[in-house]
Design an enzyme around this catalytic site. Structure first.
Site, PDB file in Angstrom:
ATOM      1  CG  LEU A  57      -1.701  -1.218   1.212  1.00  0.00           C
ATOM      2  CD1 LEU A  57      -2.692  -1.153   2.626  1.00  0.00           C
ATOM      3  CD2 LEU A  57      -2.598  -1.531   0.112  1.00  0.00           C
ATOM      4  NE  ARG A  58       5.348   0.921  -3.663  1.00  0.00           N
ATOM      5  CZ  ARG A  58       6.389   0.172  -3.650  1.00  0.00           C
ATOM      6  NH1 ARG A  58       6.989  -0.179  -2.448  1.00  0.00           N
ATOM      7  NH2 ARG A  58       6.802  -0.206  -5.002  1.00  0.00           N
ATOM      8  CG  ASP A  65       3.696  -9.332  -6.521  1.00  0.00           C
ATOM      9  OD1 ASP A  65       3.973  -8.823  -5.394  1.00  0.00           O
ATOM     10  OD2 ASP A  65       4.593  -9.540  -7.368  1.00  0.00           O
TER      11      ASP A  65
END
Length: 430
Positions: free
Chosen positions: A64-65, A305
């Site tokens: 989700l960064r 992914d």
């Protein structure tokens, strides 16, 4: 809030339910399947005629960064992408910045996700501090803060003794260790070793990078009795080792990415950095072996992914580009495409993105164990309503994710999400 989903084909792979029925929801839970209680007065009715009503998808691999890489993705954008793709439960790896190796960081991340009222977030804690592979984290504390397992993300653990101690500790307390099987030294490269990588002049990653790591994992698992989940197998040889390990009775599960299931090294084309992925795309025989293993249950789950990458990191020479592709909004459609292409029954295909991954998580789900990845009366109402006959074309600019890059750009895919509900609330509707 009371909601009635009417006239949909209700499919629950976990129980074998597959019939046209109404689903009644109240107070965030499913209170009726087939017919609503006599006194049920819904505030909203969703007409699902011609659509499938399925459990919300469970994705075991979604970056989700946030925190640390907000230029590539944020909780707000990536959870919006999740529900747009029918995904209601997400497992995120610990390679954020800072790394998820402290309870406070995990609690903050979960709190941020809960405030958005979209997909449920299940973080993985770091296996070692800073993912440096030297000192084990406080797994008990991280579990208390909400971690469902422990891993190194894509950072290979070079010290075998540290891995052994980690597995011993995890086995003592019943934790699951999530490992990406790739040798640190052999795994340095940009494409799968072979004729194509040689022709393009790209540094290759041999299959041995995966199989050597698998041999090590299985030997240590045999000695410690730990439960291990293997993240994103990529080779036919790896599948055979997994099959043998399961036959030996090892407590091991595995997943495969949508990229490895549908694509091969040929899709790199002329240095298309959208196909710069980790693990790398391999040969056709590997793709076929992975698809067969997913179909026969050797591989337990299909994952997106999801790894959003910004424009600057992708518009570089292939070997220098950052690996990764957006995938949350494609997971359902690519499961349906595999179902159609391989002749796999729809319910079975849906099971690889619902009941299968939920079983991998198992007791780590706590009170949600009876609800995630399934449709059951009394359970949490995490559902997706989709039209299996509706086709759509993948366009990066139209995706909700902050990451616009995918090797499936331009593909026409089956299945269009009409509504996603999380805890009985409509998180997405089209």
């Amino acid at each position: 809030m009371k909601t009635l989903i009417r006239n949909g084909r209700v499919i629950d792979p976990a129980s074998g339910l597959d019939r046209v029925a109404d689903v009644a929801l109240a107070a965030g839970r499913i209170i009726g399947i087939g017919s609503a209680p006599a006194d049920f007065a819904p505030n909203k009715v969703i007409d699902a005629a011609g659509c499938v009503v399925a459990p919300g998808l469970v994705d075991l691999a979604a970056r989700l960064r946030e925190p640390g890489h907000e230029h590539e993705g944020m909780l707000e954008s990536e959870t919006a992408a999740a529900v747009a793709g029918g995904v209601t439960s997400l497992v995120c790896p610990p390679d954020t910045d800072p790394v998820l190796d402290e309870p406070g960081l995990v609690e903050m991340l979960k709190f941020r996700a809960e405030k958005l009222h979209r997909a449920r977030l299940f973080p993985l804690g770091a296996l070692t501090r800073g993912l440096a592979g030297e000192v084990l984290t406080e797994m008990a504390e991280l579990t208390g803060s909400g971690c469902v397992g422990f891993g190194q993300a894509d950072v290979a653990l070079q010290n075998t003794q540290v891995l052994q101690r980690a597995l011993q500790y995890a086995a003592t307390f019943g934790y699951t260790v999530w490992l990406r099987p790739q040798d640190h030294h052999l795994g340095r490269g940009a494409a799968a070793s072979g004729a194509l990588a040689t022709r393009l002049g790209l540094p290759g990653i041999p299959v041995a990078a995966e199989t050597i790591a698998l041999h090590t994992i299985f030997e240590l698992q045999q000695a410690t009795g730990a439960r291990v989940h293997l993240c994103r197998l990529s080779s036919a040889a790896g599948v055979e080792l997994l099959r043998a390990a399961k036959a030996r009775g090892l407590a091991v599960t595995a997943d495969v990415s949508i990229n490895s299931l549908h694509l091969t090294e040929v899709d790199i084309g002329y240095f298309d950095s959208r196909a710069r992925l980790s693990p790398p795309l391999r040969q056709q025989r590997d793709r076929e072996a992975l698809a067969a293993a997913l179909a026969d249950g050797t591989i337990d789950a299909l994952v997106s992914d999801h790894t959003p990458v910004d424009e600057d990191a992708k518009t570089l020479p292939f070997a220098e580009a950052e690996p990764g592709a957006t995938g949350l909004e494609l997971l359902l459609s690519l499961a349906l495409k595999w179902s159609s292409d391989a002749g796999v029954p729809l319910a079975q295909a849906l099971g690889t993105v619902t009941a299968g991954p939920a079983r991998v998580l198992g007791p780590a789900l706590g009170t949600l164990a009876a609800s995630v990845g399934r449709i059951a009366e009394g359970g949490q109402a995490d559902l997706v309503v989709f039209d299996p006959a509706a086709a759509w074309t993948v366009e990066g600019a139209a995706l909700a994710s902050q990451g616009r890059h995918t090797p499936f750009s331009g593909y026409e895919l089956p299945g269009r999400v009409r509504a996603t509900l999380v805890g009985g609330q409509i998180a997405f509707a089209r």
